[in-house]
Motif scaffolding. Structure first.
Motif, PDB file in Angstrom:
ATOM      1  N   PHE A 191      55.645  61.163  38.932  1.00 37.78           N
ATOM      2  CA  PHE A 191      55.625  60.324  37.979  1.00 37.78           C
ATOM      3  C   PHE A 191      54.292  59.747  37.479  1.00 37.78           C
ATOM      4  CE2 PHE A 191      56.150  56.469  35.571  1.00 37.78           C
ATOM      5  CZ  PHE A 191      56.651  56.671  34.436  1.00 37.78           C
ATOM      6  N   PRO A 192      53.522  59.911  36.732  1.00 32.19           N
ATOM      7  CA  PRO A 192      52.133  59.146  36.629  1.00 32.19           C
ATOM      8  C   PRO A 192      52.234  57.611  36.396  1.00 32.19           C
ATOM      9  CG  PRO A 192      52.506  60.435  34.657  1.00 32.19           C
ATOM     10  CD  PRO A 192      53.660  60.783  35.460  1.00 32.19           C
ATOM     11  N   LEU A 193      51.645  56.791  36.834  1.00 28.79           N
ATOM     12  CA  LEU A 193      51.824  55.442  36.663  1.00 28.79           C
ATOM     13  C   LEU A 193      50.504  54.934  35.762  1.00 28.79           C
ATOM     14  CD1 LEU A 193      52.377  53.943  40.012  1.00 28.79           C
ATOM     15  CD2 LEU A 193      54.216  54.314  38.426  1.00 28.79           C
ATOM     16  N   SER A 194      51.039  55.108  34.372  1.00 27.19           N
ATOM     17  CA  SER A 194      49.835  55.000  33.391  1.00 27.19           C
ATOM     18  C   SER A 194      49.981  53.764  32.488  1.00 27.19           C
ATOM     19  CB  SER A 194      49.788  56.310  32.478  1.00 27.19           C
ATOM     20  OG  SER A 194      49.715  57.326  33.203  1.00 27.19           O
ATOM     21  N   MET A 195      48.947  53.038  32.365  1.00 25.51           N
ATOM     22  CA  MET A 195      48.918  52.057  31.373  1.00 25.51           C
ATOM     23  C   MET A 195      49.271  52.417  29.969  1.00 25.51           C
ATOM     24  SD  MET A 195      45.374  50.160  32.418  1.00 25.51           S
ATOM     25  CE  MET A 195      44.395  51.731  32.271  1.00 25.51           C
ATOM     26  N   PRO A 196      49.804  51.324  29.330  1.00 27.51           N
ATOM     27  CA  PRO A 196      50.019  51.824  27.705  1.00 27.51           C
ATOM     28  C   PRO A 196      48.502  51.894  27.035  1.00 27.51           C
ATOM     29  CG  PRO A 196      51.462  49.972  28.500  1.00 27.51           C
ATOM     30  CD  PRO A 196      50.589  50.267  29.588  1.00 27.51           C
ATOM     31  N   ALA A 197      48.663  52.583  26.068  1.00 28.16           N
ATOM     32  CA  ALA A 197      47.322  52.709  25.231  1.00 28.16           C
ATOM     33  C   ALA A 197      46.746  51.228  24.745  1.00 28.16           C
ATOM     34  CB  ALA A 197      47.569  53.636  24.058  1.00 28.16           C
ATOM     35  N   GLY A 198      45.559  51.125  24.938  1.00 29.54           N
ATOM     36  CA  GLY A 198      45.002  49.639  24.675  1.00 29.54           C
ATOM     37  C   GLY A 198      44.984  48.740  25.665  1.00 29.54           C
ATOM     38  N   CYS A 199      45.577  49.029  26.900  1.00 28.25           N
ATOM     39  CA  CYS A 199      45.444  48.010  28.038  1.00 28.25           C
ATOM     40  C   CYS A 199      44.224  48.464  28.968  1.00 28.25           C
ATOM     41  CB  CYS A 199      46.804  48.196  28.859  1.00 28.25           C
ATOM     42  SG  CYS A 199      48.170  47.632  27.936  1.00 28.25           S
ATOM     43  N   GLU A 200      43.854  47.358  29.515  1.00 30.94           N
ATOM     44  CA  GLU A 200      42.677  47.698  30.570  1.00 30.94           C
ATOM     45  C   GLU A 200      43.202  47.385  31.945  1.00 30.94           C
ATOM     46  OE1 GLU A 200      39.541  45.310  29.375  1.00 30.94           O
ATOM     47  OE2 GLU A 200      39.315  46.093  27.382  1.00 30.94           O
ATOM     48  N   ARG A 201      42.833  48.187  32.936  1.00 31.72           N
ATOM     49  CA  ARG A 201      43.422  48.159  34.362  1.00 31.72           C
ATOM     50  C   ARG A 201      42.912  46.657  34.911  1.00 31.72           C
ATOM     51  NH1 ARG A 201      41.507  49.029  39.548  1.00 31.72           N
ATOM     52  NH2 ARG A 201      43.187  50.262  40.767  1.00 31.72           N
ATOM     53  N   HIS A 202      41.873  46.001  34.740  1.00 32.58           N
ATOM     54  CA  HIS A 202      41.665  44.624  35.204  1.00 32.58           C
ATOM     55  C   HIS A 202      42.552  43.798  34.500  1.00 32.58           C
ATOM     56  CE1 HIS A 202      39.411  42.757  31.532  1.00 32.58           C
ATOM     57  NE2 HIS A 202      39.336  43.902  31.260  1.00 32.58           N
ATOM     58  N   ALA A 203      43.049  43.669  33.448  1.00 30.30           N
ATOM     59  CA  ALA A 203      43.827  42.681  32.942  1.00 30.30           C
ATOM     60  C   ALA A 203      45.314  42.930  33.711  1.00 30.30           C
ATOM     61  CB  ALA A 203      44.049  43.002  31.318  1.00 30.30           C
ATOM     62  N   ILE A 204      45.560  44.024  33.891  1.00 26.64           N
ATOM     63  CA  ILE A 204      47.050  44.345  34.489  1.00 26.64           C
ATOM     64  C   ILE A 204      46.750  43.729  35.766  1.00 26.64           C
ATOM     65  CG2 ILE A 204      48.520  46.035  35.527  1.00 26.64           C
ATOM     66  CD1 ILE A 204      47.636  47.825  33.161  1.00 26.64           C
ATOM     67  N   LEU A 205      45.714  44.053  36.631  1.00 25.39           N
ATOM     68  CA  LEU A 205      45.853  43.557  37.982  1.00 25.39           C
ATOM     69  C   LEU A 205      45.524  41.849  38.188  1.00 25.39           C
ATOM     70  CD1 LEU A 205      43.142  46.170  39.178  1.00 25.39           C
ATOM     71  CD2 LEU A 205      45.616  46.193  39.677  1.00 25.39           C
ATOM     72  N   ALA A 206      45.120  41.468  37.190  1.00 26.58           N
ATOM     73  CA  ALA A 206      44.700  40.070  37.255  1.00 26.58           C
ATOM     74  C   ALA A 206      46.141  39.188  36.909  1.00 26.58           C
ATOM     75  CB  ALA A 206      43.885  39.406  36.052  1.00 26.58           C
ATOM     76  N   ARG A 207      47.263  39.932  36.294  1.00 28.39           N
ATOM     77  CA  ARG A 207      48.652  39.253  36.063  1.00 28.39           C
ATOM     78  C   ARG A 207      49.380  38.964  37.328  1.00 28.39           C
ATOM     79  NH1 ARG A 207      51.041  39.128  31.093  1.00 28.39           N
ATOM     80  NH2 ARG A 207      52.276  37.555  32.346  1.00 28.39           N
ATOM     81  N   GLY A 208      48.994  39.806  38.377  1.00 31.94           N
ATOM     82  CA  GLY A 208      50.034  39.659  39.650  1.00 31.94           C
ATOM     83  C   GLY A 208      49.319  39.361  41.098  1.00 31.94           C
ATOM     84  N   LEU A 209      48.235  38.499  40.665  1.00 24.74           N
ATOM     85  CA  LEU A 209      47.575  38.129  42.102  1.00 24.74           C
ATOM     86  C   LEU A 209      48.224  37.173  42.878  1.00 24.74           C
ATOM     87  CD1 LEU A 209      44.004  37.198  40.575  1.00 24.74           C
ATOM     88  CD2 LEU A 209      44.773  39.367  41.674  1.00 24.74           C
ATOM     89  N   SER A 210      48.381  37.470  44.137  1.00 28.46           N
ATOM     90  CA  SER A 210      49.191  36.673  44.982  1.00 28.46           C
ATOM     91  C   SER A 210      48.662  37.170  46.514  1.00 28.46           C
ATOM     92  CB  SER A 210      50.602  37.212  45.217  1.00 28.46           C
ATOM     93  OG  SER A 210      51.500  36.487  46.386  1.00 28.46           O
ATOM     94  N   SER A 211      48.456  35.998  47.383  1.00 32.17           N
ATOM     95  CA  SER A 211      47.840  36.106  48.628  1.00 32.17           C
ATOM     96  C   SER A 211      48.896  36.678  49.561  1.00 32.17           C
ATOM     97  CB  SER A 211      47.518  34.796  48.941  1.00 32.17           C
ATOM     98  OG  SER A 211      48.237  33.705  49.168  1.00 32.17           O
TER      99      SER A 211
END
Length: 146
Positions: free
Chosen positions: A93-113
């Motif tokens: 199964f491909p882990l693909s972003m919805p159209a119009g999304c940007e990778r950096h925005a998805i990654l920024a949502r879940g930052l945790s140390s």
């Protein structure tokens, strides 16, 4: 909800460590929070794959489960029993972003140390679940042995 069992007798007992044992999550502010669920409720933990395929609309929650602290069990060996249900996709199964999304925005949502960075494991849009899972296992192992 959790079930606690006296190892020696098999008797179901109340949680001897209600302030420590059980499910813990990390809040968006980075604080550890102990969750207690009513007996007639179910908790659904959303993972990083959902974060990717929703374009960050739903954000993964770092979590852990803690057993009873020995200081709370009066010398008894206590087992914690739960019944998690893990739902995975097919490895291809491909882990693909919805159209119009940007990778950096998805990654920024879940930052945790508290967990290895998602961007080090989800390396590109369309990466297969199997490849993501393998990269995650490797990265978690490397991260935990530092």
């Amino acid at each position: 909800p959790d079930i606690y069992v006296d190892d020696a007798t098999g008797e179901v007992i109340d949680n001897p460590d209600p302030d420590g044992a059980g499910l813990w999550v990390v809040t968006r502010a980075g604080r550890a929070l102990h969750l207690t669920l009513p007996r007639d409720c179910m908790c659904v933990q959303v993972g990083e794959c959902t974060q990717v395929v929703t374009g960050g609309l739903v954000v993964a929650t770092p979590h852990c489960v803690r057993g009873c602290r020995p200081s709370t069990t009066a010398g008894r060996a206590v087992a914690r029993v739960s019944c998690p249900c893990f739902i995975d996709t097919h490895p291809a199964f491909p882990l693909s972003m919805p159209a119009g999304c940007e990778r950096h925005a998805i990654l920024a949502r879940g930052l945790s140390s508290k967990v290895p960075p998602l961007g080090e494991r989800w390396t590109h849009d369309g990466q297969t679940f199997g490849d993501f899972l393998g990269a995650s296992f490797r990265r978690y192992y490397e991260w935990s042995t530092k």
